[in-house]
Design a protein around this motif. Structure first.
Motif, PDB file in Angstrom:
ATOM      1  N   ILE A 581      39.454  38.916  36.540  1.00  9.76           N
ATOM      2  CA  ILE A 581      37.894  39.078  36.766  1.00  9.76           C
ATOM      3  C   ILE A 581      37.935  39.532  38.696  1.00  9.76           C
ATOM      4  CG2 ILE A 581      35.675  38.765  36.960  1.00  9.76           C
ATOM      5  CD1 ILE A 581      36.729  39.653  34.270  1.00  9.76           C
ATOM      6  N   ALA A 582      38.495  38.183  39.124  1.00 12.92           N
ATOM      7  CA  ALA A 582      38.163  37.894  40.622  1.00 12.92           C
ATOM      8  C   ALA A 582      38.995  39.052  41.600  1.00 12.92           C
ATOM      9  CB  ALA A 582      38.548  36.447  41.053  1.00 12.92           C
ATOM     10  N   THR A 583      40.172  39.192  40.892  1.00  9.99           N
ATOM     11  CA  THR A 583      40.810  40.170  41.942  1.00  9.99           C
ATOM     12  C   THR A 583      40.497  41.710  41.665  1.00  9.99           C
ATOM     13  OG1 THR A 583      42.529  39.928  40.218  1.00  9.99           O
ATOM     14  CG2 THR A 583      42.951  38.823  42.247  1.00  9.99           C
ATOM     15  N   SER A 584      39.885  41.998  40.505  1.00  8.67           N
ATOM     16  CA  SER A 584      39.402  43.420  40.283  1.00  8.67           C
ATOM     17  C   SER A 584      37.943  43.659  40.340  1.00  8.67           C
ATOM     18  CB  SER A 584      39.896  43.871  38.783  1.00  8.67           C
ATOM     19  OG  SER A 584      39.113  42.894  37.997  1.00  8.67           O
ATOM     20  N   SER A 585      37.170  42.414  40.723  1.00  9.26           N
ATOM     21  CA  SER A 585      35.849  42.862  41.154  1.00  9.26           C
ATOM     22  C   SER A 585      35.529  43.510  42.439  1.00  9.26           C
ATOM     23  CB  SER A 585      35.092  41.493  40.948  1.00  9.26           C
ATOM     24  OG  SER A 585      35.672  40.636  42.147  1.00  9.26           O
ATOM     25  N   ALA A 586      34.387  43.325  43.083  1.00 11.79           N
ATOM     26  CA  ALA A 586      34.149  44.066  44.255  1.00 11.79           C
ATOM     27  C   ALA A 586      35.497  43.987  45.319  1.00 11.79           C
ATOM     28  CB  ALA A 586      32.890  43.571  44.898  1.00 11.79           C
ATOM     29  N   TYR A 587      35.807  45.026  45.831  1.00 16.96           N
ATOM     30  CA  TYR A 587      36.979  44.845  46.923  1.00 16.96           C
ATOM     31  C   TYR A 587      36.475  43.792  48.061  1.00 16.96           C
ATOM     32  CZ  TYR A 587      40.311  46.103  50.522  1.00 16.96           C
ATOM     33  OH  TYR A 587      41.217  45.955  51.341  1.00 16.96           O
ATOM     34  N   LEU A 588      35.231  43.798  48.564  1.00 19.37           N
ATOM     35  CA  LEU A 588      35.085  42.713  49.646  1.00 19.37           C
ATOM     36  C   LEU A 588      35.201  41.297  49.063  1.00 19.37           C
ATOM     37  CD1 LEU A 588      33.666  42.525  52.663  1.00 19.37           C
ATOM     38  CD2 LEU A 588      31.379  42.209  51.272  1.00 19.37           C
ATOM     39  N   GLN A 589      34.810  41.052  47.820  1.00 22.58           N
ATOM     40  CA  GLN A 589      35.061  39.681  47.303  1.00 22.58           C
ATOM     41  C   GLN A 589      36.558  39.421  47.270  1.00 22.58           C
ATOM     42  OE1 GLN A 589      33.150  37.107  47.239  1.00 22.58           O
ATOM     43  NE2 GLN A 589      34.050  35.899  46.178  1.00 22.58           N
ATOM     44  N   TYR A 590      37.376  40.496  46.695  1.00 20.87           N
ATOM     45  CA  TYR A 590      38.737  40.381  46.568  1.00 20.87           C
ATOM     46  C   TYR A 590      39.451  39.935  48.026  1.00 20.87           C
ATOM     47  CZ  TYR A 590      43.589  42.376  47.009  1.00 20.87           C
ATOM     48  OH  TYR A 590      44.902  42.629  47.177  1.00 20.87           O
ATOM     49  N   GLN A 591      38.896  40.771  48.948  1.00 24.55           N
ATOM     50  CA  GLN A 591      39.284  40.471  50.429  1.00 24.55           C
ATOM     51  C   GLN A 591      39.156  39.014  51.041  1.00 24.55           C
ATOM     52  OE1 GLN A 591      38.120  43.269  53.293  1.00 24.55           O
ATOM     53  NE2 GLN A 591      39.925  44.044  53.929  1.00 24.55           N
TER      54      GLN A 591
END
Length: 818
Positions: A581-591
């Motif tokens: 979930i975390a790594t495929s959610s919004a790109y900004l959050q992943y970054q």
């Protein structure tokens, strides 16, 4: 002559006094000459202080405390002595108690207890204990005489912590021992001024008494008998793997005592050091143990760091400003102002720029120190060239100590690396030119964590201990626990790695055990726990425990748990998870998550997000790091879809294969997540982002393969009912592919930043044609692997391989922490 000293815990009960008598009998039987110093019975000094305070406040409860004090000593005598000796001892105790009773009554009447008066009050603890023990030794056949130390230890009138007149004291000691050949049983802690007024020697006073007597007698050795096996490498209340230091120098012992080691106090060492008398710390409860020998002989072959000590609570004050640069006498003015206020400085640090001077003191003096320093630099502050004193509180000082540090390069580097990898910031640093200690000021809530991290680094560097906080103990979680348990001995013996699961939570309960949950009984520990499962509380407890080398393992696919990742990483705790979930959610959050992990020096690992236990993400990262350029990625990324289409043959129905995949645990609880390509999309997004493309979910084109009726079914059961009705639809697709010599594969593609997922028919020339079981296959086409793409293939689903992938990451994190 040897001088032995026994502390309050060693004489707390009649049983313990008998044990001491047995020790002394052995010395006496061997013909050794010795004298013995005793503290008050354990807890008695505190009781006397309380009596004095109550009486000074006019509180009649002091009488109850006095009655307890009196009864305790009479009861001890009753238990220790036969009637003949009891008839001698009791009158002596009664005389002492009457004097103390009258003294307390006087304090009660005048409502005042000066330091001078309190020194006299406190003297009754040692006087009673030494008097009782001297008579008990006589009863046991040891020729013992009672010596009130006020006769031989002479001081000034600084009541509460008197300064010893060494010349008078040594002369008095020598004269008394020449006239009294019997074994002298001496009161510790107390002394007298020249006029005979009772004084006390301050903290560690009984040890100091022993050292003074040894110095006066030029004794061959001092033995301090206490309740531990010597000086330990660290405080055992904070570092459970602390162990006894066999030998150390006076300088090392002095540093350890200055930085909070409770076994030995600085004043004790000075007379011993001056006369070069070796001093041994021994355990009354383990008398045969060698203990710690303190002498002037260094141990060149020993550990570079002898011990790690700390001062639990300090305040750090900083004087700064351009007006300090190059101006002579600044430090003198600063520290003179503190000295005049009676403020002791624990630590000093100044940068070469001379822009600021920082110093650590006891927090209770912080406000007073600030006012004094600002008063001393009032002119400079008014001119704006010196800033107001900055005060930082809730800090601790950690010190690594050892004479051998100066001969071993890299010690400071290891210290700061150990702190950094555990997210502990050094606020100030101090190191003397002798390199005998390196001191670091840190936040107080990190003290225990820092002590354990440094102890592990310098004393247990061959043993790595990881603390796991596990969320989710279902199929993957329980399999991971079994793997950790099965491999525990192997990892301990071959990798010196100890993995402890210290926290565990499911949807109902959570359980914690700092020493490690018993993995053979983890299910019952979790079931029987009285603490309800609460993710917020679980994270809070994990942060509160603040253990070294902590790793958060999320075995779920729960979106709500992924929302805590930022807080966890920001708390300097590494994460390993198959949760996509975390790594495929919004790109900004992943970054953001990756940036926080890098900033905090922790690991955020999610290899199992793509390909379960296969080295997909690590292979991709290795290609990129080595300078290769990714041009295309193709993959069968779902173990469940791979199993479904690899098993789909003539004579089987599509719905039955999907059902079997669900039963084997290959699919998500609702197989539509897999069949709709949603799970594959998450994995493709992750691969794209790891390749450098800031892709969002909406940018991935998915070809839906399920009929609308299957998509719209309200429940999983209803979905399977509709899927059975669609078997002919899928059978037609399969039959058409077979007629062309092809097979069906759900393929994810990333081609020059464009991402797509769809069901394709591939022939025998395609790498995906020969897939079987639940295998995943990822094909990397790069600048280096252009003609013959790099292929990663293997099982891509199932609890065993996923758990194994997480297990591998845990070990990887452990290796990176050291």
């Amino acid at each position: 002559m040897k001088v032995l000293k026994f502390g309050g815990s060693s004489v707390a009960t009649p049983e313990r006094i008998r044990a001491i008598a047995d020790i002394l009998k052995r010395y006496h039987a061997k013909g050794e000459k010795f004298t013995v110093v005793f503290s008050a019975f354990g807890g008695v000094t505190d009781s006397l202080i309380e009596m004095g305070k109550l009486a000074a406040k006019g509180d009649e409860n002091y009488r109850d405390k006095f009655a307890e004090f009196s009864r305790r000593h009479f009861d001890a005598a009753e238990e220790l002595f036969d009637q003949e000796h009891l008839d001698i001892v009791n009158p002596g105790l009664e005389k002492n108690h009457q004097v103390l009773k009258n003294l307390l009554h006087g304090i009660f009447l005048v409502r005042e207890a000066s330091s001078r008066t309190m020194d006299y009050v406190l003297s009754f603890g040692e006087r009673n204990s030494a008097f009782i023990i001297a008579n008990f030794l006589q009863q046991e056949g040891i020729p013992a005489g009672y010596l009130d130390a006020r006769k031989v230890i002479k001081t000034d009138k600084t009541f509460g912590a008197a300064r010893v007149d060494m010349d008078l004291t040594e002369k008095a000691i020598q004269e008394h021992y020449q006239d009294n050949p019997d074994i002298q049983v001496v009161t510790g802690f107390i002394a007298a001024d020249r006029g005979g007024l009772t004084t006390t020697l301050g903290r560690g006073g009984s040890d100091y008494t022993a050292s003074l007597i040894a110095s006066g007698l030029n004794a061959e050795a001092i033995e301090i008998w206490t309740d531990v096996d010597g000086v330990l490498t660290a405080d055992p209340r904070k570092v459970n793997k602390a162990f006894t230091i066999p030998n150390m120098t006076y300088a090392e012992a002095m540093e350890m005592s200055h930085f909070g080691a409770k076994v030995i106090y600085p004043p004790t060492l000075m007379p011993a050091l001056k006369k070069n008398i070796p001093l041994t710390i021994k355990n009354t409860f383990n008398p045969d143990y060698a203990g710690t020998l303190i002498s002037d002989v260094p141990d060149p072959g020993g550990h570079a760091v002898k011990g790690i000590s700390s001062i639990n609570e300090v305040a750090l004050l900083t004087l700064s400003g351009s007006g300090l640069f190059g101006v002579p006498g600044i430090a003198g003015r600063l520290f003179s102002s503190l000295a005049q206020g009676g403020i002791n400085v624990i630590l000093i640090t100044q940068g070469s720029s001379e822009h600021a001077i920082s110093f650590a003191i006891q927090p209770k003096h912080a406000l007073k120190a600030k006012k004094r320093v600002e008063s001393a630099f009032e002119y400079e502050m008014r001119m704006g060239v010196v800033n107001p004193v900055r005060v930082e509180e809730d800090l601790s000082v950690i010190a690594i100590i050892g004479e051998n540090m100066r001969y071993r390069p890299g010690i400071s580097g290891r210290l700061f690396q150990a702190l950094g990898k555990n997210g502990i910031n050094a606020i100030a640093i101090a190191q003397g030119s002798s390199e005998l200690n390196v001191s670091v000021v840190i936040n107080r809530n990190n003290e225990s964590k820092a002590l354990n991290a440094l102890h592990e680094t310098f004393f247990l560097s061959d043993t790595k201990e990881l603390h796991i906080f596990m969320v989710g103990v279902g199929l993957i979680g329980s399999t991971l626990i079994k793997q950790i348990m099965d491999q525990a001995d192997f990892l301990r013996e071959t990798r010196s790695l100890e993995i402890r699961i210290v926290g565990m939570i499911n949807t109902k309960k959570m359980v914690f055990d700092e020493s490690g949950i018993d993995l053979k009984n983890w299910k019952s520990a979790l079931t029987e726990s009285e603490t309800k499962g609460d993710m917020k509380g679980f994270i809070a407890k994990m942060k509160e425990l603040n253990l070294t080398n902590s790793i958060f393992v999320d075995n779920t696919a729960d979106e709500s748990i992924a929302t805590y990742y930022e807080e966890i990483l920001d708390s300097s705790i590494s994460i390993s998870t198959p949760n996509k979930i975390a790594t495929s959610s919004a790109y900004l959050q992943y970054q953001r998550l990756k940036t926080i992990a890098q900033k905090r020096g922790v690991q955020f690992l999610y290899e199992t997000n793509v390909g379960a236990g296969l080295p997909v993400i690590s292979t991709l990262n290795d290609l990129i790091i080595s300078g290769d350029q990714i041009t295309k990625i193709e993959g069968v990324l779902s173990g469940s879809l791979s199993f479904i289409f690899n098993s789909y043959r003539a004579g089987t129905s599509f719905s039955s294969i999907v059902k079997e995949a669900q039963q084997r645990g290959y699919t998500e609880p609702d197989p539509r997540v897999d069949l709709n390509g949603l799970d594959v999309r998450r994995k493709l997004i992750i691969l794209a982002r790891e390749s450098g493309y800031p892709i969002e979910a909406k940018e991935v084109r998915i070809e839906n393969i399920l009929p609308p009726a299957c998509q719209q079914a309200p429940t999983v059961e209803a979905f399977f009912a509709e899927l059975e009705k669609a078997d002919d639809y899928f059978d037609e697709m399969r039959a058409q592919a077979e007629a062309e010599g092809k097979v069906l594969r759900m393929i994810a593609k990333l081609d020059n930043g464009h991402a797509s997922i769809g069901l394709e028919a591939v022939d025998s020339s395609h790498p995906f044609y020969g897939l079987s079981g639940s295998d995943n296959m990822i094909v990397f086409t790069t600048e280096r692997y252009k003609e013959r793409p790099l292929v990663v293939r293997g099982p891509g689903a199932g609890a065993e391989v996923t758990a194994a992938g997480v297990f591998a990451e845990i070990i990887k994190i452990g290796n990176l922490l050291y």
